[in-house]
Design a protein around this motif. Structure first.
Motif, PDB file in Angstrom:
ATOM      1  N   MET A   1      85.977 -13.611   9.232  1.00 50.86           N
ATOM      2  CA  MET A   1      84.688 -12.970   9.430  1.00 50.86           C
ATOM      3  C   MET A   1      83.861 -12.997   8.142  1.00 50.86           C
ATOM      4  O   MET A   1      82.644 -13.163   8.172  1.00 50.86           O
ATOM      5  N   ARG A   2      84.529 -12.845   7.014  1.00 52.70           N
ATOM      6  CA  ARG A   2      83.835 -12.872   5.728  1.00 52.70           C
ATOM      7  C   ARG A   2      83.099 -14.200   5.519  1.00 52.70           C
ATOM      8  O   ARG A   2      81.987 -14.228   4.993  1.00 52.70           O
TER       9      ARG A   2
ATOM     10  N   ALA B   1      79.930 -14.130   7.551  1.00 55.04           N
ATOM     11  CA  ALA B   1      78.977 -13.195   6.960  1.00 55.04           C
ATOM     12  C   ALA B   1      78.280 -13.825   5.761  1.00 55.04           C
ATOM     13  O   ALA B   1      77.047 -13.741   5.625  1.00 55.04           O
TER      14      ALA B   1
ATOM     15  N   SER C   1      76.130  -8.675   5.309  1.00 54.95           N
ATOM     16  CA  SER C   1      77.368  -8.037   4.866  1.00 54.95           C
ATOM     17  C   SER C   1      78.437  -8.170   5.938  1.00 54.95           C
ATOM     18  O   SER C   1      78.137  -8.317   7.130  1.00 54.95           O
ATOM     19  N   THR C   2      79.696  -8.097   5.516  1.00 55.22           N
ATOM     20  CA  THR C   2      80.799  -8.120   6.483  1.00 55.22           C
ATOM     21  C   THR C   2      80.724  -6.919   7.407  1.00 55.22           C
ATOM     22  O   THR C   2      81.018  -7.027   8.607  1.00 55.22           O
TER      23      THR C   2
ATOM     24  N   HIS D   1      80.563  -7.002  11.512  1.00 53.67           N
ATOM     25  CA  HIS D   1      81.461  -6.265  12.397  1.00 53.67           C
ATOM     26  C   HIS D   1      80.708  -5.301  13.300  1.00 53.67           C
ATOM     27  O   HIS D   1      81.193  -4.957  14.386  1.00 53.67           O
TER      28      HIS D   1
END
Length: 224
Positions: A53-54, A57, A63-64, A68
């Motif tokens: 996910m990072r 992003a 931002s992560t 989310h």
């Protein structure tokens, strides 16, 4: 697998005093679109199993925590990225569809079902990721079936339009659509692999010849 991050509020720009609901909705949609476009690019580049996910992003410039907030985990992000990619193709296929011959509309659909440019090659990488996941994951399998159903519908609508206008012969629309899907998949894979025995013009010509007699049209792939 990367653990899910904590839920976070949307962009601070979405909560500025005095912002209208419409403006907030537009900013939220723009953020989601940016994330989905980034996810398509990253998944196509590194594959679903390696994606974090990072990474998405960072590629989207958010931002992560915000990522989310919009997508709870990798699986949801992957499913929505596939649907997003598919929707972009569908929008292109609708271009002046009511003012050009049915054979041109059908040829455009077939063109877009092959890896004919960098964007469509990216779509094909996503498809290949989905195929692999669908072999082992029921949710991915259902997503693949649903997307194939949409492709089948696009083909069937173009064929029915041609039949209704008298441009195509009457035929078994579902069987013809299924054949075109299967041929596009088969040739598309070989094009993605760089198989020296096949190139794009040859693939398009072979697919069109396979149904030209059924549709009652010339065997030459139409100019699109």
């Amino acid at each position: 697998m990367e653990p899910d991050g904590p839920a976070a509020p949307a962009d601070t720009s979405d909560t500025e005093p005095g912002s209208t609901h419409v403006a907030k909705a537009e900013r939220t949609l723009e953020t989601r679109e940016r994330i989905l476009a980034a996810a398509c690019e990253v998944i196509a580049e590194v594959g679903f199993e390696k994606i974090r996910m990072r990474m998405v992003a960072e590629h989207a410039g958010v931002s992560t925590a915000l990522l989310h907030y919009h997508f709870e985990n990798r699986e949801r992000l992957f499913a929505e990225a596939m649907t997003h990619s598919f929707g972009q193709t569908g929008t292109e296929l609708e271009r002046d569809a009511d003012t050009v011959p049915a054979s041109v509309v059908l040829a455009r659909i077939l063109h877009n079902m092959l890896p004919t440019d960098p964007e469509l090659r990216q779509d094909w990488r996503l498809w290949q990721e989905l195929w692999v996941r669908a072999l082992r994951d029921e949710t991915a399998q259902q997503l693949a079936v649903d997307l194939y159903d949409q492709l089948h519908t696009w083909l069937a609508q173009a064929i029915r339009r041609g039949i209704e206008s008298g441009e195509f012969h009457d035929c078994d629309v579902d069987a013809t659509s299924t054949l075109l899907l299967a041929l596009s998949d088969g040739f598309g894979i070989r094009l993605m692999l760089g198989d020296p025995r096949i190139d794009l013009p040859a693939a398009q010509a072979a697919i069109w010849r396979a149904v030209a007699g059924t549709l009652g049209v010339p065997e030459t792939f139409p100019a699109i």
